[in-house]
Design a protein around this motif. Sequence first.
Motif, PDB file in Angstrom:
ATOM      1  N   GLN A 142       0.834  -1.200   0.000  1.00 28.62           N
ATOM      2  CA  GLN A 142       0.000   0.000   0.000  1.00 28.62           C
ATOM      3  C   GLN A 142       0.876   1.259   0.000  1.00 28.62           C
ATOM      4  O   GLN A 142       2.007   1.231   0.488  1.00 28.62           O
ATOM      5  CB  GLN A 142      -0.872   0.035   1.254  1.00 28.62           C
ATOM      6  CG  GLN A 142      -1.911  -1.059   1.338  1.00 28.62           C
ATOM      7  CD  GLN A 142      -2.601  -1.010   2.687  1.00 28.62           C
ATOM      8  OE1 GLN A 142      -2.192  -1.666   3.618  1.00 28.62           O
ATOM      9  NE2 GLN A 142      -3.651  -0.198   2.781  1.00 28.62           N
ATOM     10  N   CYS A 188       2.091   4.628   1.502  1.00 26.80           N
ATOM     11  CA  CYS A 188       2.180   5.176   2.842  1.00 26.80           C
ATOM     12  C   CYS A 188       1.193   6.334   2.956  1.00 26.80           C
ATOM     13  O   CYS A 188       1.167   7.222   2.105  1.00 26.80           O
ATOM     14  CB  CYS A 188       3.602   5.664   3.107  1.00 26.80           C
ATOM     15  SG  CYS A 188       3.798   6.371   4.741  1.00 26.80           S
ATOM     16  N   ARG A 209      -0.077   6.806   8.586  1.00 28.90           N
ATOM     17  CA  ARG A 209      -0.547   6.169   9.817  1.00 28.90           C
ATOM     18  C   ARG A 209       0.588   5.401  10.499  1.00 28.90           C
ATOM     19  O   ARG A 209       1.644   5.186   9.926  1.00 28.90           O
ATOM     20  CB  ARG A 209      -1.723   5.243   9.528  1.00 28.90           C
ATOM     21  CG  ARG A 209      -1.342   3.970   8.798  1.00 28.90           C
ATOM     22  CD  ARG A 209      -2.532   3.071   8.611  1.00 28.90           C
ATOM     23  NE  ARG A 209      -2.860   2.992   7.203  1.00 28.90           N
ATOM     24  CZ  ARG A 209      -3.422   1.945   6.655  1.00 28.90           C
ATOM     25  NH1 ARG A 209      -3.758   0.906   7.379  1.00 28.90           N
ATOM     26  NH2 ARG A 209      -3.685   1.930   5.373  1.00 28.90           N
ATOM     27  N   PRO A 259       2.862   2.601  11.387  1.00 27.52           N
ATOM     28  CA  PRO A 259       3.202   1.427  10.570  1.00 27.52           C
ATOM     29  C   PRO A 259       2.650   0.108  11.120  1.00 27.52           C
ATOM     30  O   PRO A 259       2.390  -0.813  10.352  1.00 27.52           O
ATOM     31  CB  PRO A 259       4.729   1.417  10.578  1.00 27.52           C
ATOM     32  CG  PRO A 259       5.110   2.830  10.827  1.00 27.52           C
ATOM     33  CD  PRO A 259       4.045   3.387  11.727  1.00 27.52           C
ATOM     34  N   THR A 280      -0.215  -0.525  12.032  1.00 29.75           N
ATOM     35  CA  THR A 280      -1.622  -0.725  11.682  1.00 29.75           C
ATOM     36  C   THR A 280      -1.818  -1.264  10.262  1.00 29.75           C
ATOM     37  O   THR A 280      -2.944  -1.581   9.883  1.00 29.75           O
ATOM     38  CB  THR A 280      -2.427   0.576  11.846  1.00 29.75           C
ATOM     39  OG1 THR A 280      -1.939   1.549  10.921  1.00 29.75           O
ATOM     40  CG2 THR A 280      -2.341   1.100  13.275  1.00 29.75           C
ATOM     41  N   TYR A 281      -0.747  -1.348   9.487  1.00 32.62           N
ATOM     42  CA  TYR A 281      -0.881  -1.920   8.140  1.00 32.62           C
ATOM     43  C   TYR A 281      -1.097  -3.422   8.243  1.00 32.62           C
ATOM     44  O   TYR A 281      -0.701  -4.061   9.226  1.00 32.62           O
ATOM     45  CB  TYR A 281       0.362  -1.626   7.299  1.00 32.62           C
ATOM     46  CG  TYR A 281       0.436  -0.193   6.830  1.00 32.62           C
ATOM     47  CD1 TYR A 281      -0.238   0.225   5.693  1.00 32.62           C
ATOM     48  CD2 TYR A 281       1.179   0.744   7.530  1.00 32.62           C
ATOM     49  CE1 TYR A 281      -0.181   1.537   5.263  1.00 32.62           C
ATOM     50  CE2 TYR A 281       1.251   2.059   7.117  1.00 32.62           C
ATOM     51  CZ  TYR A 281       0.567   2.455   5.981  1.00 32.62           C
ATOM     52  OH  TYR A 281       0.631   3.757   5.560  1.00 32.62           O
ATOM     53  N   THR A 282      -1.716  -3.989   7.211  1.00 30.93           N
ATOM     54  CA  THR A 282      -2.000  -5.418   7.181  1.00 30.93           C
ATOM     55  C   THR A 282      -1.494  -6.001   5.860  1.00 30.93           C
ATOM     56  O   THR A 282      -0.988  -5.285   5.000  1.00 30.93           O
ATOM     57  CB  THR A 282      -3.517  -5.671   7.310  1.00 30.93           C
ATOM     58  OG1 THR A 282      -4.186  -5.011   6.220  1.00 30.93           O
ATOM     59  CG2 THR A 282      -4.056  -5.153   8.638  1.00 30.93           C
ATOM     60  N   THR A 298       1.751  -5.323   3.003  1.00 26.65           N
ATOM     61  CA  THR A 298       2.442  -4.145   3.538  1.00 26.65           C
ATOM     62  C   THR A 298       3.039  -4.456   4.900  1.00 26.65           C
ATOM     63  O   THR A 298       4.205  -4.141   5.167  1.00 26.65           O
ATOM     64  CB  THR A 298       1.487  -2.941   3.609  1.00 26.65           C
ATOM     65  OG1 THR A 298       0.900  -2.748   2.317  1.00 26.65           O
ATOM     66  CG2 THR A 298       2.214  -1.685   4.045  1.00 26.65           C
ATOM     67  N   LYS A 299       2.274  -5.114   5.756  1.00 31.17           N
ATOM     68  CA  LYS A 299       2.792  -5.507   7.075  1.00 31.17           C
ATOM     69  C   LYS A 299       3.941  -6.494   6.917  1.00 31.17           C
ATOM     70  O   LYS A 299       4.957  -6.380   7.610  1.00 31.17           O
ATOM     71  CB  LYS A 299       1.692  -6.108   7.936  1.00 31.17           C
ATOM     72  CG  LYS A 299       2.227  -6.556   9.305  1.00 31.17           C
ATOM     73  CD  LYS A 299       1.143  -7.034  10.220  1.00 31.17           C
ATOM     74  CE  LYS A 299       1.614  -7.511  11.564  1.00 31.17           C
ATOM     75  NZ  LYS A 299       2.932  -7.168  12.019  1.00 31.17           N
ATOM     76  N   LEU A 342       7.303   3.936   4.617  1.00 27.75           N
ATOM     77  CA  LEU A 342       6.561   3.004   5.469  1.00 27.75           C
ATOM     78  C   LEU A 342       7.348   2.542   6.691  1.00 27.75           C
ATOM     79  O   LEU A 342       6.758   2.196   7.717  1.00 27.75           O
ATOM     80  CB  LEU A 342       6.154   1.763   4.659  1.00 27.75           C
ATOM     81  CG  LEU A 342       5.026   1.940   3.654  1.00 27.75           C
ATOM     82  CD1 LEU A 342       4.980   0.753   2.693  1.00 27.75           C
ATOM     83  CD2 LEU A 342       3.696   2.124   4.362  1.00 27.75           C
TER      84      LEU A 342
END
Length: 186
Positions: free
Chosen positions: A46, A48, A51, A53, A55-57, A60-61, A94
């Motif tokens: 995703q 950036c 937010r 970092p 909280t990304y899923t 991206t996580k 990110l």
Amino acid sequence: MKLLGISGTITGSKTKVVVDKLLAEVKCNHPEIEVELLDLKQYDVQFCDGRDPSTYTGDTKKVIDIVSSADFYIIGTPIFQGSITGALKNLFDLIPPQVFRNKVMGFVATGGTYQHYLVIENQLKPIAGYFRAFVAPGFVYAHNDHFNKANEIVDLDVLERISALSEEVVFMQKSLKAEKKEHQYN
């Protein structure tokens, strides 16, 4: 120790070839070092949006976690329009800056003009400085002419620079790790 090679593009293949070659060189000469390749082409990362970092899923996580778990880096990018890729810049955005702090970075770039190597000096090294990372003095820049039709590196100078950079980043990382250990015991 874990060395992460990053192919910071979602298009083309030459950057990945150079990063892979460098990782293979490290693995051959220093089998005690774990090497991993992060090919951004393989992930749906995703943009950036500012937010936290954590909280990304999804991909991206995964990418944030892969980068965060490395001890040192080889970061590669093709040069488009005289700059690093948007995908690599997004990755830098990110990752929390403290992830890179006091870690070694070596840089690889590929491009279609012989002047594009300057992007390493004028863009990548200042980004590393912002992160307070340690930068290997050498780097690898590979021009399209340095590859054959099968996308193999055929230029001997480039192969020598790959070998030299692989040794520089390992030497720097081992030296920093030893220095840190020595300070812990004093």
